[in-house]
Design a protein around this motif. Structure first.
Motif, PDB file in Angstrom:
ATOM      1  N   LEU A 110      -8.832  14.613   8.333  1.00  0.00           N
ATOM      2  CA  LEU A 110      -8.521  15.659   7.053  1.00  0.00           C
ATOM      3  C   LEU A 110      -7.358  15.069   6.418  1.00  0.00           C
ATOM      4  CD1 LEU A 110      -9.856  19.215   8.028  1.00  0.00           C
ATOM      5  CD2 LEU A 110     -11.037  17.330   6.809  1.00  0.00           C
ATOM      6  N   GLY A 111      -6.241  14.951   7.115  1.00  0.00           N
ATOM      7  CA  GLY A 111      -4.967  14.629   6.714  1.00  0.00           C
ATOM      8  C   GLY A 111      -4.856  13.397   5.648  1.00  0.00           C
ATOM      9  N   ASP A 112      -5.977  12.569   5.984  1.00  0.00           N
ATOM     10  CA  ASP A 112      -5.854  11.283   5.246  1.00  0.00           C
ATOM     11  C   ASP A 112      -6.284  11.264   3.888  1.00  0.00           C
ATOM     12  OD1 ASP A 112      -7.116   9.641   8.192  1.00  0.00           O
ATOM     13  OD2 ASP A 112      -5.190  10.051   7.894  1.00  0.00           O
ATOM     14  N   SER A 113      -6.736  12.390   3.455  1.00  0.00           N
ATOM     15  CA  SER A 113      -6.953  12.879   2.196  1.00  0.00           C
ATOM     16  C   SER A 113      -6.087  12.547   1.061  1.00  0.00           C
ATOM     17  CB  SER A 113      -7.677  14.186   1.816  1.00  0.00           C
ATOM     18  OG  SER A 113      -8.944  14.350   2.581  1.00  0.00           O
ATOM     19  N   ALA A 114      -5.933  11.781   0.320  1.00  0.00           N
ATOM     20  CA  ALA A 114      -5.142  11.498  -0.505  1.00  0.00           C
ATOM     21  C   ALA A 114      -5.425  10.320  -1.614  1.00  0.00           C
ATOM     22  CB  ALA A 114      -3.668  10.847   0.011  1.00  0.00           C
ATOM     23  N   VAL A 115      -4.646   9.910  -2.548  1.00  0.00           N
ATOM     24  CA  VAL A 115      -4.746   8.821  -3.543  1.00  0.00           C
ATOM     25  C   VAL A 115      -3.975   7.471  -2.765  1.00  0.00           C
ATOM     26  CG1 VAL A 115      -4.692   7.925  -5.718  1.00  0.00           C
ATOM     27  CG2 VAL A 115      -5.205  10.165  -5.483  1.00  0.00           C
ATOM     28  N   TYR A 116      -4.725   6.625  -2.659  1.00  0.00           N
ATOM     29  CA  TYR A 116      -3.878   5.430  -2.185  1.00  0.00           C
ATOM     30  C   TYR A 116      -3.778   4.353  -3.152  1.00  0.00           C
ATOM     31  CZ  TYR A 116      -4.818   7.516   2.517  1.00  0.00           C
ATOM     32  OH  TYR A 116      -4.702   8.292   3.463  1.00  0.00           O
ATOM     33  N   PHE A 117      -2.602   3.802  -3.398  1.00  0.00           N
ATOM     34  CA  PHE A 117      -2.341   2.939  -4.310  1.00  0.00           C
ATOM     35  C   PHE A 117      -1.865   1.681  -3.757  1.00  0.00           C
ATOM     36  CE2 PHE A 117      -2.700   5.260  -8.392  1.00  0.00           C
ATOM     37  CZ  PHE A 117      -2.304   6.502  -8.059  1.00  0.00           C
ATOM     38  N   TRP A 135       0.800  -1.098   0.154  1.00  0.00           N
ATOM     39  CA  TRP A 135      -0.037  -0.149  -0.040  1.00  0.00           C
ATOM     40  C   TRP A 135       0.914   1.160  -0.173  1.00  0.00           C
ATOM     41  CZ3 TRP A 135      -4.844   0.641  -1.615  1.00  0.00           C
ATOM     42  CH2 TRP A 135      -5.675  -0.354  -1.135  1.00  0.00           C
ATOM     43  N   TYR A 136       0.202   1.992  -0.942  1.00  0.00           N
ATOM     44  CA  TYR A 136       1.447   3.537  -0.995  1.00  0.00           C
ATOM     45  C   TYR A 136       0.293   4.448  -0.888  1.00  0.00           C
ATOM     46  CZ  TYR A 136       5.320   1.255  -3.181  1.00  0.00           C
ATOM     47  OH  TYR A 136       6.465   0.723  -3.514  1.00  0.00           O
ATOM     48  N   LYS A 137       0.693   5.717  -0.269  1.00  0.00           N
ATOM     49  CA  LYS A 137       0.071   6.912  -0.216  1.00  0.00           C
ATOM     50  C   LYS A 137       0.482   7.873  -0.956  1.00  0.00           C
ATOM     51  CE  LYS A 137      -1.905  10.404   3.215  1.00  0.00           C
ATOM     52  NZ  LYS A 137      -1.910  10.879   4.343  1.00  0.00           N
ATOM     53  N   GLN A 138      -0.191   8.586  -1.989  1.00  0.00           N
ATOM     54  CA  GLN A 138       0.051   9.612  -2.814  1.00  0.00           C
ATOM     55  C   GLN A 138      -0.509  10.982  -2.434  1.00  0.00           C
ATOM     56  OE1 GLN A 138      -0.594   9.627  -7.101  1.00  0.00           O
ATOM     57  NE2 GLN A 138       1.691  10.123  -7.555  1.00  0.00           N
ATOM     58  N   ASP A 139       0.377  11.747  -1.999  1.00  0.00           N
ATOM     59  CA  ASP A 139      -0.426  13.243  -1.815  1.00  0.00           C
ATOM     60  C   ASP A 139      -0.679  14.004  -3.009  1.00  0.00           C
ATOM     61  OD1 ASP A 139       2.783  14.622  -0.186  1.00  0.00           O
ATOM     62  OD2 ASP A 139       1.957  14.558  -2.383  1.00  0.00           O
ATOM     63  N   SER A 140      -1.238  15.277  -2.725  1.00  0.00           N
ATOM     64  CA  SER A 140      -1.710  16.316  -3.657  1.00  0.00           C
ATOM     65  C   SER A 140      -0.547  16.748  -4.379  1.00  0.00           C
ATOM     66  CB  SER A 140      -2.358  17.290  -3.199  1.00  0.00           C
ATOM     67  OG  SER A 140      -1.464  18.076  -1.944  1.00  0.00           O
ATOM     68  N   LYS A 141       0.976  16.599  -3.901  1.00  0.00           N
ATOM     69  CA  LYS A 141       1.885  17.011  -4.646  1.00  0.00           C
ATOM     70  C   LYS A 141       2.650  15.770  -5.491  1.00  0.00           C
ATOM     71  CE  LYS A 141       3.052  20.905  -1.829  1.00  0.00           C
ATOM     72  NZ  LYS A 141       4.091  21.569  -1.162  1.00  0.00           N
ATOM     73  N   LYS A 142       1.762  14.800  -5.574  1.00  0.00           N
ATOM     74  CA  LYS A 142       2.072  13.278  -6.284  1.00  0.00           C
ATOM     75  C   LYS A 142       3.321  12.582  -5.409  1.00  0.00           C
ATOM     76  CE  LYS A 142      -0.445  13.819  -9.813  1.00  0.00           C
ATOM     77  NZ  LYS A 142      -1.524  12.892  -9.934  1.00  0.00           N
ATOM     78  N   PHE A 143       3.565  13.059  -4.215  1.00  0.00           N
ATOM     79  CA  PHE A 143       4.764  12.286  -3.643  1.00  0.00           C
ATOM     80  C   PHE A 143       4.290  11.054  -3.056  1.00  0.00           C
ATOM     81  CE2 PHE A 143       8.405  11.448  -1.443  1.00  0.00           C
ATOM     82  CZ  PHE A 143       8.146  11.274  -0.226  1.00  0.00           C
ATOM     83  N   LEU A 144       4.952  10.135  -3.453  1.00  0.00           N
ATOM     84  CA  LEU A 144       4.502   8.567  -3.254  1.00  0.00           C
ATOM     85  C   LEU A 144       5.342   7.884  -2.179  1.00  0.00           C
ATOM     86  CD1 LEU A 144       2.430   6.753  -4.819  1.00  0.00           C
ATOM     87  CD2 LEU A 144       4.526   5.834  -5.794  1.00  0.00           C
ATOM     88  N   LYS A 145       4.560   7.296  -0.970  1.00  0.00           N
ATOM     89  CA  LYS A 145       5.198   7.049   0.041  1.00  0.00           C
ATOM     90  C   LYS A 145       4.601   5.386   0.386  1.00  0.00           C
ATOM     91  CE  LYS A 145       6.639   8.530   4.637  1.00  0.00           C
ATOM     92  NZ  LYS A 145       7.139   7.191   5.232  1.00  0.00           N
ATOM     93  N   ILE A 146       5.534   4.513   0.815  1.00  0.00           N
ATOM     94  CA  ILE A 146       5.046   3.321   1.130  1.00  0.00           C
ATOM     95  C   ILE A 146       4.747   3.294   2.548  1.00  0.00           C
ATOM     96  CG2 ILE A 146       7.559   2.481   1.789  1.00  0.00           C
ATOM     97  CD1 ILE A 146       6.654  -0.187   0.473  1.00  0.00           C
ATOM     98  N   MET A 147       3.331   2.563   2.601  1.00  0.00           N
ATOM     99  CA  MET A 147       2.926   2.266   3.897  1.00  0.00           C
ATOM    100  C   MET A 147       3.075   1.116   4.466  1.00  0.00           C
ATOM    101  SD  MET A 147      -0.751   4.075   3.225  1.00  0.00           S
ATOM    102  CE  MET A 147      -1.346   4.242   4.773  1.00  0.00           C
ATOM    103  N   PHE A 148       2.892   0.172   3.773  1.00  0.00           N
ATOM    104  CA  PHE A 148       2.793  -1.234   4.124  1.00  0.00           C
ATOM    105  C   PHE A 148       3.323  -2.314   3.163  1.00  0.00           C
ATOM    106  CE2 PHE A 148       0.867  -0.488   8.233  1.00  0.00           C
ATOM    107  CZ  PHE A 148      -0.099   0.454   7.838  1.00  0.00           C
TER     108      PHE A 148
END
Lengths: 112, 114
Positions: free
Chosen positions: B83-90, B34-47
């Protein structure tokens, strides 16, 4: 720790222009290197990869060479098309923990 | 056939709610992410899970809980949404957790918390 640094975008080019998107990395050991592309509204897709020093990855006219001496993996294309407009991510797969680390992405916009 | 699928594609919910995102891959891969991509397109691995076993757990609030019932599925449950959870999750998968394996990404779930 391991990291990937990409040039900031957006990059705006005219059709048929030459493209370079810079990517440098910091890593211990021998990581594998990747370029992924994300088209609007879609997930990331692998564009090309290189697994060892001096390897050249290539696909759809894009290419990048794994340069260990400069810790770089710059993406190039000789003649861009409007359909290449997307966000491009440089990434590495660490050789120890096998974790993917992505760069911040570079948005490319190609104008007709 | 879709290789990595996620549902829902869009999710709009209010703060404090609990929601889940589902992911399935039909590639026969051992490892899912699972990745989280924020509004600036930064992609960060979660799990990351390998054969239903958690192998990567980045610094993520414990309101996020992944669950892998089998190696083809990796769901993400989020409690007490903020609110801060708003993002695209891949969601993504790879053949295994080693080597130079390509990752295959799902189409993403756009989560909007109001």
């Amino acid at each position: 720790g391991d990291s990937v640094t990409q040039m900031e975008g957006p990059v705006t080019l005219s059709e048929e222009a030459f493209l370079t998107i810079n990517c440098t990395y910091t890593a211990t050991g021998y990581p594998s290197l990747f370029w992924y592309v994300q088209y609007p509204g879609e997930g990331l897709q692998l564009l090309l990869k290189a697994t060892k020093a001096d390897d050249k990855g290539s696909n759809k006219g894009f290419e990048a060479t794994y340069r260990k001496e400069t810790t770089s993996f710059h993406l190039e294309k000789g003649s861009v098309q409007v359909s290449d407009s997307a966000v491009y991510f440089c990434a590495l797969l660490t050789s120890g923990t096998y974790k993917y680390i992505f760069g911040t992405g570079t948005r490319l916009k190609v104008l007709a | 056939d879709t290789a990595v699928s996620q549902t829902p594609k869009y999710l709009v919910t209010q703060m404090g709610n609990d929601k889940s995102i589902k992911c399935e891959q039909n590639l026969g891969h051992d490892t899912m992410y699972w990745y989280k991509q924020d509004s600036k397109k930064f992609l960060k691995i979660m799990f990351s899970y390998n054969n239903k076993e958690l192998i990567i757990n980045e610094t993520v609030p414990n309101r996020f809980s992944p669950k892998s019932p089998d190696k083809a599925h990796l769901n993400l449950h989020i409690n007490s949404l903020e609110l801060g959870d708003s993002a695209v999750y891949f969601c993504a998968s790879s053949r295994n957790s080693r080597g130079a394996g390509e990752q295959y990404f799902g189409p993403g779930t756009r989560l909007t918390v109001t």
